[in-house]
Design an enzyme around this catalytic site. Structure first.
Site, PDB file in Angstrom:
ATOM      1  CG  ASP A 248      -0.249  -0.171   2.521  1.00 24.36           C
ATOM      2  OD1 ASP A 248       0.741   0.565   2.733  1.00 24.36           O
ATOM      3  OD2 ASP A 248      -0.670  -1.015   3.333  1.00 24.36           O
ATOM      4  CE  LYS A 270      -7.534  -0.579   1.961  1.00 23.40           C
ATOM      5  NZ  LYS A 270      -8.111  -1.192   3.179  1.00 23.40           N
ATOM      6  CG  MET A 382      -4.670   6.139   9.423  1.00 24.54           C
ATOM      7  SD  MET A 382      -5.387   4.495   9.176  1.00 24.54           S
ATOM      8  CE  MET A 382      -5.565   3.918  10.884  1.00 24.54           C
TER       9      MET A 382
END
Length: 466
Positions: A248, A270, A382
């Site tokens: 990723d 992502k 995040m």
């Protein structure tokens, strides 16, 4: 080729060592480990030689060297502090066509002794032809660190299986693929490392029972927070063995460059609010690749089990009957804080640490009253897009508005950026960094000004690449 690399079988064979000082002691240990019938001639002997002689491990000759002592010897090592005597030994050995090693004089020796990595029966020798012994030693140390200790047991196991494999598989190509599966079988390696014989035998029977093309597996590998030097040795080993690598956007180019060159690479990156590949599709990719008999490495930034959805992916693999294993990685909280001079715990500031996802599932909520307690460190993964909400909830539930905060962008990489301030400024500070960023809240952040110099790149230079 300056020297012909050769492994000698010395077990029970007569060898001579001239000299019995500290240097000769190191040579004697190697010869004894190889099972040589060792005779040592010298005027004086160290305590180690005396003990070996008393226990019958070697024969001592106290006195001067004589050429006749070379009779019936397979090889000789001259390890005295006299260059003249060493040359006499060399010349006498040459006349009898006996291989001779001279310490500190490789150009006059008929054989040299390399740096050795011993995973018996697997042996690896590293030599610079006597030109740079320190370099050879450094290379040996690098290799030593990357090679698992269980390799010797794996080699012994392979020896015991050779005839059975030959009878089970008729053609050489199939046999080769089976051996590759055996040597790259992570769970078998772990069982050997744990000396779990029943489990090892079960894995071997499983390898024989399944068709070669159906024996794929998935390894979840933590790629760390960005700096490739933070990869674990086991992670690097798995990346070098992979047929397919699924990765990723949190995996840095520096880390990705260490993947085996001929491995297929599948990007499933992502980004907050922009999932180019849905999680369900990622799960399906892992299953399909493994079902094709591929060794799949699922490379994840940080640690697979810390907000990396590793558990979710393993659930799918387990349901599909796909074998899997996990290689932990250094999580972003640990790496980014260390590279920013922020200790995650400290007796004066934080007695607990909480790792928190900035975007939980929509039907769940965080325990804000608990998170707003003092004397703890909060690390939000995040959470950049939720910085305003984090600030509001923490202050609303009683956390002091002047609590120090830090936002770390691209942590541990050359592009790392750290912004600090107070909790009351968090939403504003969030506009000064980009994703991926980590948010740290707590008194430990105040230590950054004092400790940051010690965690800087200048204070932690990278080792010279060999």
């Amino acid at each position: 080729m300056d020297y012909f690399p050769l492994f000698c079988q010395l077990k029970g064979r007569a060898c001579l060592l001239v000299g019995a000082g500290d240097v000769a002691e190191r040579k004697a240990r190697l010869l004894l480990d190889a099972g040589a019938a060792l005779t040592v001639v010298a005027l004086d002997f160290t305590d180690a030689f005396e003990r070996w002689a008393e226990s019958g491990q070697l024969q001592k000759i106290e006195g001067e060297f004589a050429a006749s002592q070379l009779d019936d010897k397979w090889l000789v090592i001259a390890a005295t502090d006299s260059d003249t005597l060493n040359m006499q030994v060399s010349e006498a050995a040459e006349a009898r066509r006996i291989f001779c090693n001279l310490v500190d004089a490789p150009e006059q020796a008929s054989f040299i002794m390399p740096s050795i990595i011993d995973r018996s029966p697997l042996m690896i020798a590293v030599s610079s032809g006597g030109n740079a012994p320190v370099l050879a030693r450094l290379m040996r140390e690098r290799l030593e660190a990357t090679l698992p200790l269980h390799l010797g047991r794996l080699a012994e196991l392979a020896g015991s299986l050779r005839q059975r494999v030959k009878q089970h598989y008729s053609d050489g190509m199939t046999r080769r693929r089976w051996w590759e599966k055996l040597f790259n079988h992570q769970r078998l390696a772990q069982s050997l490392a744990n000396n779990d014989i029943p489990q090892s035998e079960a894995f071997i029977e499983q390898l024989f029972a399944q068709p070669i093309e159906e024996q794929g597996e998935v390894v979840l590998v933590g790629a760390g927070p960005g700096d490739a030097s933070l990869l674990t040795l086991k992670a690097l080993q798995q990346m070098q063995l992979a047929d397919v690598v699924v990765y990723d956007r949190l995996v840095s180019d520096e880390v990705l460059n260490l993947v085996r060159r001929d491995a297929e690479r599948i990007f499933v990156g992502k980004q907050a609010g922009n999932h180019c590949v849905p999680q369900e599709q990622i799960n399906q990719i892992l299953v399909e690749q493994a079902q094709r008999g591929k060794r799949v490495v699922r490379l994840k930034g940080g640690d697979p089990f810390i907000f990396g959805r590793g558990g979710e992916e393993l659930e799918v693999l387990a349901e599909a009957g796909i074998g899997f294993s996990v290689v932990p990685g250094i999580t972003a909280a640990s790496g980014c804080s260390a590279y920013s001079g922020i200790p995650l715990t400290h007796r004066d500031h934080a007695q607990s640490l909480r790792l928190i996802t900035g975007h939980a599932k929509k039907d769940s909520s965080l325990d804000w009253p608990c998170l707003a307690q003092g004397k703890q460190t909060l690390v939000f993964y995040m959470g950049l897009s939720q910085a305003g909400e984090i600030q509001h909830q923490l202050t609303h539930h009683g956390l002091a508005v002047d609590t120090p905060v830090a936002l770390i962008e691209n942590g541990t990489t050359p592009a790392q950026k750290v912004v600090t301030g107070e909790l009351s400024q968090l939403s504003e500070l969030a506009t000064q960094v980009k994703s991926p960023s980590l948010i740290i809240v707590g008194g430990v952040v105040a230590l950054r000004e004092k400790l940051n110099w010690f965690s800087s790149a200048e204070a932690n230079p990278q080792p010279l690449a060999l």
